[in-house]
Design a protein around this motif. Structure first.
Motif, short mmCIF file in Angstrom:
data_model
loop_
_atom_site.label_atom_id
_atom_site.label_comp_id
_atom_site.label_asym_id
_atom_site.label_seq_id
_atom_site.Cartn_x
_atom_site.Cartn_y
_atom_site.Cartn_z
N GLN A 16 0.84 -1.21 0.00
CA GLN A 16 0.00 0.00 0.00
C GLN A 16 0.87 1.26 0.00
OE1 GLN A 16 -3.23 -0.11 -0.55
NE2 GLN A 16 -3.24 -2.36 -0.48
N THR A 18 3.67 1.86 -1.49
CA THR A 18 4.10 2.19 -2.85
C THR A 18 2.99 2.96 -3.58
OG1 THR A 18 5.38 0.16 -2.88
CG2 THR A 18 4.95 1.17 -5.02
N ARG A 19 1.76 2.49 -3.42
CA ARG A 19 0.63 3.14 -4.09
C ARG A 19 0.34 4.52 -3.49
NH1 ARG A 19 0.47 -2.05 -4.77
NH2 ARG A 19 -0.66 -3.04 -6.49
N ILE A 20 0.45 4.60 -2.16
CA ILE A 20 0.19 5.90 -1.49
C ILE A 20 1.23 6.93 -1.93
CG2 ILE A 20 0.17 7.08 0.75
CD1 ILE A 20 -0.84 4.34 1.96
N GLU A 22 2.91 7.04 -4.63
CA GLU A 22 2.66 7.40 -6.03
C GLU A 22 1.49 8.39 -6.15
OE1 GLU A 22 1.57 4.27 -9.11
OE2 GLU A 22 3.69 3.84 -8.65
N LYS A 23 0.43 8.13 -5.42
CA LYS A 23 -0.78 8.98 -5.55
C LYS A 23 -0.63 10.33 -4.85
CE LYS A 23 -5.78 9.08 -4.72
NZ LYS A 23 -6.22 9.67 -5.96
N TYR A 24 -0.02 10.31 -3.66
CA TYR A 24 0.00 11.55 -2.86
C TYR A 24 1.38 12.23 -2.86
CZ TYR A 24 -4.49 9.86 -1.14
OH TYR A 24 -5.80 9.42 -1.06
N ASP A 194 -6.32 -3.91 -4.58
CA ASP A 194 -6.93 -2.68 -5.10
C ASP A 194 -8.08 -2.20 -4.22
OD1 ASP A 194 -5.17 -2.68 -7.14
OD2 ASP A 194 -6.54 -3.52 -8.63
N PHE A 197 -6.64 -0.54 -1.23
CA PHE A 197 -6.16 0.81 -1.59
C PHE A 197 -7.32 1.80 -1.71
CE2 PHE A 197 -4.40 3.97 -4.70
CZ PHE A 197 -3.55 4.57 -3.78
N VAL A 201 -7.51 5.27 0.31
CA VAL A 201 -7.71 6.59 -0.33
C VAL A 201 -8.87 7.34 0.33
CG1 VAL A 201 -8.46 7.70 -2.49
CG2 VAL A 201 -6.67 5.94 -2.53
N ASP A 205 -7.87 10.88 1.86
CA ASP A 205 -8.41 12.09 1.23
C ASP A 205 -8.96 13.07 2.27
OD1 ASP A 205 -7.68 11.51 -1.30
OD2 ASP A 205 -9.66 10.89 -2.01
N LYS A 208 -5.45 14.94 3.70
CA LYS A 208 -4.40 15.53 2.85
C LYS A 208 -4.48 17.06 2.84
CE LYS A 208 -6.63 15.31 -1.65
NZ LYS A 208 -6.88 14.69 -2.86
#
Ligand code: AP5
Length: 208
Positions: A16, A18-20, A22-24, A194, A197, A201, A205, A208
């Motif tokens: 997770q 890695t995905r976080i 990338e997104k944030y 997914d 994730f 998110v 959200d 942030k």
């Protein structure tokens, strides 16, 4: 955002994270990755950590806390960070309280008895750290960077058993520690990656 990822070995913190990141665009700090990098480079910290990691034990708090304290002083952490694998016991959590005021502790909740298969089946890229699982991955070449894909030395059945015991005894109490501070939010780590994730998110959200 200043966040901590909490969860048992194999809960999916690295996946997770890695995905976080990338997104944030948040800086990802994994104490496990820092120790493995030091080990690869043969530094004194790496050699000291190896003795504990190989036995499934925690590296001593003074070593780990010093590394994190220094890392958090770096410029790229000014706007925020995501800690993965730290803190791992109450002493480390108290040390972190003195270093920074985190916004949120995201707990990836899993059934501990399902983690043995996840971890003994995990394979990782020696170069970039990308994580795979034997149930969906065959071969030995990383699809991201072409590096060699191997099994982590601490992902054997015996060592995983010890890591899960350490988690239950030392890290799980942090769920109560951060709940009492009103900082804990949990996501269901037993869902597919997914879907986990998507839950992450929804939580992030709001901060942030
Ligand atoms: P560390 O590297 O932090 O290991 P860990 O906490 O045991 O966590 P893992 O990296 O094993 O698991 P993960 O939650 O990241 O899972 P992953 O995403 O890879 O620490 C290693 C050692 O370093 C420690 O034992 C200790 O000795 C030392 N150390 C580190 N920090 C320390 C500290 N603060 N203090 C003292 N010592 C410290 O996923 C696992 C597998 O499952 C993968 O194959 C993945 O593809 C799969 N997967 C992930 N999510 C899902 C899903 N939702 N469904 C199905 N499969 C999934």
């Amino acid at each position: 955002m200043k966040i901590v990822l909490l969860g048992a070995p194999g809960a999916g913190k690295g996946t997770q994270a890695t995905r976080i990141a990338e997104k944030y665009g948040v800086v990802h700090i994994s104490t496990g990755d820092i120790f493995r990098k030091n080990l690869k480079e043969g530094t004194p910290v790496g050699l000291k950590a190896k003795a504990f990691i190989d036995k499934g034990q925690l590296v001593p708090d003074e070593v780990t806390c010093e590394i994190v304290a220094e890392r958090l002083k770096e410029k790229d952490c000014e706007k925020g960070f995501m800690l993965d694998g730290f803190p791992r016991n109450v002493m480390q959590a108290e040390a972190l309280d003195k270093m920074s005021d985190v916004d949120l502790v995201l707990n990836i909740a899993v059934d501990l008895d399902k983690l043995m298969a996840r971890l003994t089946g995990r394979r990782v890229c020696r170069e970039c750290g990308e994580s795979y699982h034997v149930s969906t991955f065959a071969g030995n070449k990383c699809s991201k960077c072409g590096g060699e894909v191997i099994q982590r030395a601490d992902d054997t059945e015996e060592t995983v058993g010890k890591r899960l015991k350490v988690y239950s005894e030392q890290t799980q109490p942090l769920i109560d520690y951060y709940t009492a501070k009103g900082k804990l939010q949990s996501v269901d780590g037993m869902k597919p990656i997914d879907e986990v994730f998507a839950e992450v998110v929804t939580v992030l959200d709001k901060v942030k």
